[in-house]
Scaffold this active site. Structure first.
Site, mmCIF file in Angstrom:
data_model
loop_
_atom_site.group_PDB
_atom_site.id
_atom_site.type_symbol
_atom_site.label_atom_id
_atom_site.label_comp_id
_atom_site.label_asym_id
_atom_site.label_seq_id
_atom_site.Cartn_x
_atom_site.Cartn_y
_atom_site.Cartn_z
ATOM 1 N N LEU A 187 0.861 -1.176 0.000
ATOM 2 C CA LEU A 187 0.000 0.000 0.000
ATOM 3 C C LEU A 187 0.900 1.230 0.000
ATOM 4 O O LEU A 187 1.994 1.207 0.578
ATOM 5 C CB LEU A 187 -0.891 0.034 1.247
ATOM 6 C CG LEU A 187 -1.986 -1.031 1.372
ATOM 7 C CD1 LEU A 187 -2.735 -0.858 2.688
ATOM 8 C CD2 LEU A 187 -2.957 -0.970 0.204
ATOM 9 N N ASP A 188 0.452 2.311 -0.653
ATOM 10 C CA ASP A 188 1.193 3.570 -0.575
ATOM 11 C C ASP A 188 1.400 3.940 0.886
ATOM 12 O O ASP A 188 0.556 3.627 1.737
ATOM 13 C CB ASP A 188 0.413 4.697 -1.259
ATOM 14 C CG ASP A 188 0.377 4.549 -2.765
ATOM 15 O OD1 ASP A 188 1.184 3.785 -3.302
ATOM 16 O OD2 ASP A 188 -0.476 5.210 -3.389
ATOM 17 N N MET A 189 2.488 4.625 1.162
ATOM 18 C CA MET A 189 2.791 5.005 2.536
ATOM 19 C C MET A 189 1.614 5.725 3.194
ATOM 20 O O MET A 189 1.283 5.482 4.360
ATOM 21 C CB MET A 189 4.026 5.905 2.573
ATOM 22 C CG MET A 189 4.427 6.337 3.976
ATOM 23 S SD MET A 189 5.836 7.461 4.006
ATOM 24 C CE MET A 189 5.061 8.977 3.440
ATOM 25 N N SER A 190 0.956 6.604 2.449
ATOM 26 C CA SER A 190 -0.103 7.430 3.036
ATOM 27 C C SER A 190 -1.437 6.702 3.160
ATOM 28 O O SER A 190 -2.353 7.191 3.817
ATOM 29 C CB SER A 190 -0.290 8.698 2.201
ATOM 30 O OG SER A 190 0.891 9.468 2.201
ATOM 31 N N THR A 191 -1.568 5.556 2.513
ATOM 32 C CA THR A 191 -2.822 4.797 2.529
ATOM 33 C C THR A 191 -2.843 3.846 3.715
ATOM 34 O O THR A 191 -1.854 3.163 3.996
ATOM 35 C CB THR A 191 -2.978 3.997 1.224
ATOM 36 O OG1 THR A 191 -2.892 4.885 0.115
ATOM 37 C CG2 THR A 191 -4.306 3.265 1.182
#
Length: 555
Positions: free
Chosen positions: A402-406
């Protein structure tokens, strides 16, 4: 009369404190003074009549629509007065310099400059090459060469055909030898053999003759081409020398008065447009005129390019590939800057929640702002934490990212065999994922399908660009859940799994045109990115049971 480029604030700023540290240009919230300076520049852009440029903001305006990045630098002069400078990236209205804006750092097009002189030398060589390439003499020689080749081919082929025909005739004669004596047959065979040799010798002589003719015709052409190639080589050498001179002359100042050339910074291989962005232009002018940088910000003005996501009047960080080496390695040297958030561990103080576990796998709920795998600077990540929790686990562990921010659900394999089986499900797209996102606006439609291929922005990683030509397929289904407080809650069902796919599909003009709340790359910053992987369905690698895991978002 020369217009001063250091401009005082029109707004009363007496009650605003100066920032303690200079803006970190690659990730920032604009200081209040930067925002005011930007607003005053925007007011000028809305009312000015000094230049004509089509930003795509007025209907029926002539000219190609080109949105533009502008920058403001709040600074202090030697008298202690606070003001600001303006700049634009690249060219504006087709020129490098306009009133009220800082000039380009190095104007290679200045009159009587070395570039203009060397350029004229190169242009003269180009004209010579063009004259020679289009000369009647060269065209005549080329035509003669092709004519000679054609005649040679025809002549030689005719002789080969003749040899074949005569061979058939000789074979027919041999078939009629039945009523002849052995002496007569021997004599005729000798005659036929001599005839064959004669024609073969003629073919060899003919081939030799035509090769000689072609060689002479080619020499005539080469004599003229050699002169052209010599000029091209001279042009190549002079062009390379001019480029190296440009790299050496194109230099940037820092607060200590030190200069560093673009060639030194980029090891003589700068990307196109390096040094032409607003940030280096602003800082260079400030240092050159003994102005102290206080704060800086850049914003987009006009329509967004079709390939990327830029919002009118929205602030953006400086670009990485062109500006980061110039600014961080040299121009910002000695300036006390805000902390670089990319060097801070976003996962500090956060824990991974395990929502499902058995002997071979687990499903975790990853917090937002938490790396899936170690980065270049920060090693703390889901991978690192799992390695610590399960020291006996083998294989890559992380089945998907997952993207870091997700935030949301991630599958973890405890051994390599399980990893391979789960990976196979992702490759075959049999694993079902559902994300929930809060969008910064109201969607009129209830559901839909987005198909926008994506590729990385080579000039500004990790941003992604929409690109039909070089992009990879990126497809997303979506469904509206509800509207609340002028924001829309939606489900995303990604069919593919490209980097930032859901974020770009939400923000792009050809997607939903509504960025996810808190998207600091494609929308506006907030307390977090409101994107959560809430539902995951997969087949258990051993039991073949369909397992569905759900974890609701916290927003």
């Amino acid at each position: 009369m020369k217009v001063s480029l250091f401009q005082p604030f029109k707004t009363n700023i007496s009650g605003i404190s100066l920032p303690e540290k200079f803006t970190f240009p690659f990730y920032y919230e604009p200081h209040e003074l930067s925002s005011i300076a930007a607003t005053e520049l925007q007011s000028y852009l809305e009312t000015q009549t000094n230049f004509e440029h089509n930003f795509g903001l007025r209907e029926n305006q002539e000219g190609l629509v080109i949105g533009k990045m502008f920058g403001v630098l709040v600074c202090q002069n030697q008298e202690g007065e606070i003001g600001y400078l303006w700049a634009f990236s690249g060219k504006l209205a087709g020129v490098n310099q306009l009133s009220y804006f800082v000039p380009t750092i190095f104007d290679m097009l200045q009159e009587n400059g070395f570039f203009r002189k060397e350029e004229e030398v190169l242009n003269a060589i180009n004209r010579q090459i063009e004259v020679l390439e289009n000369s009647a003499e060269l065209q005549t020689k080329k035509i003669q060469l092709e004519k000679t080749k054609t005649e040679a081919l025809t002549d030689i082929q005719n002789q080969k055909n003749k040899i074949k025909r005569l061979k058939l005739e000789r074979d027919e004669k041999r078939n009629s030898f039945t009523n002849l004596s052995s002496t007569e047959i021997e004599q005729l065979e000798l005659e036929l053999s001599e005839e064959s040799k004669k024609e073969s010798i003629l073919l060899k002589k003919m081939t030799k003759y035509w090769n000689f003719q072609i060689e002479n015709a080619q020499k005539d052409v080469n004599l003229l081409l050699d002169e052209i190639n010599q000029l091209k080589e001279e042009r190549r050498v002079k062009s390379g020398a001019l480029q190296q001179k440009l790299f050496a002359e194109y230099s940037f100042l820092n607060q200590f008065g030190e200069r560093k050339s673009i060639g030194e910074i980029f090891n003589n291989n700068p990307p196109a447009g390096a040094g032409e962005c607003a940030a280096p232009k602003l800082l260079h002018y400030a240092f050159e005129h003994h102005l102290k940088p206080i704060a800086m910000a850049e914003f987009w003005w006009g329509q967004s390019p079709k390939s990327e996501i830029r919002k009118h009047k929205q602030f953006y960080p400086a670009c990485k590939s062109k500006c980061e080496p110039i600014l961080l390695s040299h121009m910002l040297k000695g300036l006390e800057m805000e902390a670089n958030p990319f060097q801070e561990n976003p996962a500090e103080g956060k824990n991974i929640e395990i929502v499902y576990e058995d002997e071979i796998l687990l499903v975790i709920n990853k917090p937002a702002e938490f790396l899936s795998v170690p980065g270049k600077i920060i090693s703390d990540s889901v991978y690192q934490r799992i390695k610590e929790l399960y020291p006996n686990a083998t294989g890559p562990l992380i089945v998907h990212r997952l993207d870091m921010s997700t935030s949301g659900l991630m599958l973890i394999a405890k051994d390599e065999a399980t990893y391979v089986k789960l990976q196979s499900q992702f490759i075959k797209r049999t694993i079902k994922k559902r994300y929930v996102a809060l969008l910064d606006g109201i969607l009129e439609e209830n559901e839909g399908f987005i198909d926008l291929p994506l590729r990385v922005d080579l000039d500004d990683r990790p941003r992604q660009l929409f690109c039909y030509k070089h992009g990879k397929s990126a497809q997303t289904k979506w469904k509206k859940i509800e509207v609340r407080n002028n924001q829309t809650l939606v489900y995303f069902y990604p069919i593919t799994g490209r980097t930032h796919q859901l974020r770009v599909h939400a923000s792009h003009e050809l997607g939903l045109k509504t960025p996810i709340v808190g998207d600091d790359l494609y929308g506006k910053k907030a307390n977090r990115l409101h994107l959560h992987a809430e539902n995951l369905t997969f087949e258990h690698p051993e039991t073949r049971e369909q397992i569905t895991i759900s974890v609701a978002p916290t927003f």
